[in-house]
Enzyme design. Structure first.
Site, mmCIF file in Angstrom:
data_model
loop_
_atom_site.group_PDB
_atom_site.id
_atom_site.type_symbol
_atom_site.label_atom_id
_atom_site.label_comp_id
_atom_site.label_asym_id
_atom_site.label_seq_id
_atom_site.Cartn_x
_atom_site.Cartn_y
_atom_site.Cartn_z
ATOM 1 C CE LYS A 147 -73.261 -11.340 -85.765
ATOM 2 N NZ LYS A 147 -73.372 -12.137 -86.978
ATOM 3 C CB SER A 348 -74.969 -13.980 -89.810
ATOM 4 O OG SER A 348 -75.163 -13.906 -88.411
#
Length: 553
Positions: A147, A348
């Site tokens: 991430k 996401s």
């Protein structure tokens, strides 16, 4: 008849949701209309050829692949297909326009043009040292190592996991481009890959390498096509052709209030709480209230037997994403199948709203996954001290100043942030594992914030099938027990009055209307920290969003 396409100005997907946007996009053909027009033209004996102007970089890779499929099927009917370009990139990349052109029988290039075949690069600016020079720090925590939303503020270059993921993305895209060049231009896979290292090419070089068939200007291209199909052939844009036939078909068919349909709901843009917004110059955001209302409406309407959810989103607010996810679950619980068709990006939060569907369909070039979460804040304490600025505050509550950028997080505050991140991430992977029918441990291996291409996602189970909207529609009809020609309907169908009047309730049709938004402000995805997120350069719509630009060009 010779059909025409102009693919240099972009191809929108979703219909305009406000009168101003409708006027500004009136000359652009929507992707579903283009695909349906080419499908119809395959069976039309009057249509003899398709000529397309290609170039520019306004269409993402996944939509390019959808157009390529439609062109390939049209070409398979034995009709001539010709692509022409003034240039495939003028001192810019021309990878995707050329990739699209390889779907046609012939490729023409203007003699003064170039072929910007250059391969794919992933590049990022890192601001850590620059911020440090002025005394600004940045604190962040993430789940997990892939991430990378805050890496440009906390690192000096790619971390090991970030480089690994970026390299795999580039390799996957190049593999897809090389395969197309090899198949359509009579090259081996090795030869096609080697061409990416030797570009860009001048027009004469591109001709010598067999990458284009002819050099010529527009008039020469059209003259050659007319010579083959007949000098008396008329020209018509595919959009015009499709509108005429659609209106004629509608006029012949009597309205049937009990007609069984597949509802098509567009989920486009960053995800935020509240209503969807659409700016007069395009763009905008997906609001959880708007999309959830559309899903509720489809669930309660007896005519709707299945939902095709078209997702094109880099994510955003975790709470808003969860709101939309819940409505997808409820539709399935009502016995109506939900099929997701992923466009250029569904990652996401965009993956979050997709993961509960019966079937997920993506293109090989779709960017998806990024199952993870991030939180952080900039710290201006040292910078303020350097220039003589001091701060003072009065607070009631142990963590009232937790998000203030004037001081670092305390250990107690870090503990709260990490507890929040753990809960959000665990909920994300647990729901994803349930939706994708795999163990949570296996989902964690695939998650950790990593972005995948659709081709790789199909290989690891994050995506069920590869294809476009047509493939997704076929699956939705089949799962709902509908005939192969059951109609697709944009849902809900709103009138101009619906855009203006207030809805009677949150379950009435007008509740699914978008708002016209002239602002570019941040949403509530970061809660009280949205201003800090803006200052820090974080994704504006929330912690479940990809940073920066994620369009493959």
């Amino acid at each position: 008849m010779i059909l025409e396409l102009d693919l240099t100005e972009g191809v929108p997907e979703a219909p305009a949701t406000d009168p101003l946007s409708a006027v500004m996009s009136i000359r652009k053909i929507r992707l579903p209309d283009m695909i349906e027009g080419l499908r119809r033209a395959r069976e039309d004996d009057r249509v003899r050829a398709l000529v397309a102007k290609v170039g520019g970089g306004r269409i993402g890779l996944a939509r390019m692949q959808e157009i390529r499929e439609a062109v390939a099927e049209f070409r398979g009917s034995g009709k001539l297909t010709v692509a022409w370009a003034e240039t495939f990139g003028e001192f810019t990349h021309g990878n995707l326009p050329y990739y699209l052109a390889t779907a046609f029988d012939r490729i023409y290039l203007q003699p003064s043009g170039t072929l910007g075949l250059t391969g794919v690069a992933v590049e990022q600016l890192f601001l850590h040292d620059a911020l440090a020079k002025v005394g600004v720090g940045f604190q962040s925590a993430k789940r997990y190592e892939y991430k990378t939303a805050a890496d440009n503020l906390t690192e000096r270059g790619f971390t090991g996991p970030a480089r690994e993921a970026a390299e795999r993305l580039a390799v996957s895209v190049v593999e897809q481009m090389s395969a197309a060049i090899a198949e359509r231009r009579g090259k081996t896979a090795e030869e096609a890959r080697a061409l990416l290292d030797r570009g860009p090419f001048l027009a004469t070089d591109a001709l010598a390498e067999g990458l284009v068939d002819e050099l010529g200007y527009r008039d020469e291209v059209y003259q050659a096509v007319r010579k083959e199909v007949g000098q008396g052939a008329s020209l018509q844009y595919v959009g015009r052709y499709q509108r005429v036939h659609a209106l004629a078909q509608r006029a012949r068919r009597l309205p049937n209030p009990r007609e069984r349909i597949v509802a098509v709901i567009y989920a486009s843009g960053p995800i935020r709480q509240g209503r969807s917004s659409r700016g007069p110059l395009g763009g905008g955001a997906m609001g959880s209230d708007t999309v959830a209302a559309a899903l509720r409406s489809a669930r309660s309407d007896e005519r709707v037997r299945a939902v095709l959810l078209r997702v094109n989103s880099p994510g955003g607010s975790a709470v808003a994403s969860d709101t939309i996810w819940r409505e997808v679950v409820r539709i399935r619980a009502a016995g109506k199948p939900v099929v997701v068709s992923m466009s250029d990006v569904a990652a996401s939060g965009g993956y979050y709203i997709s993961m509960a569907a019966d079937v997920i369909v993506a293109q090989p070039g779709t960017l998806t996954g990024s199952i993870g979460v991030i939180m952080g804040k900039p710290v201006f304490e040292e910078a303020l001290n350097r220039i003589g600025i001091t701060t003072d505050s009065v607070a009631e509550g142990a963590r009232a100043r937790m998000l203030a950028p004037t001081h670092p997080f305390t250990q107690d505050e870090w503990d709260r942030i990490n507890a929040w991140l753990d809960v959000v991430y665990q909920e994300f992977i647990t729901k994803a594992a349930e939706g994708r029918r795999m163990p949570v441990e296996r989902m964690h291996e695939l998650a950790r914030g990593r972005v995948w291409t659709g081709a790789d996602a199909a290989g690891n189970g994050l995506v069920d099938e590869l294809g476009g909207m047509a493939a997704a529609a076929e699956i939705a009809r089949r799962r709902a027990g509908l005939p192969a020609d059951a109609p697709l309907r944009i849902w809900p169908r709103l009138t101009p009055l619906d855009q203006l009047r207030p809805p009677e309730s949150s379950e009435a049709r007008p509740a699914a209307a978008a708002a016209l938004d002239f602002g570019l402000g941040f949403a509530d995805g970061w809660g009280p920290a949205w201003r800090l997120a803006a200052w820090a350069g974080l994704p504006p719509y929330g912690p479940l969003m990809l940073p920066g630009s994620w369009i493959i060009s």
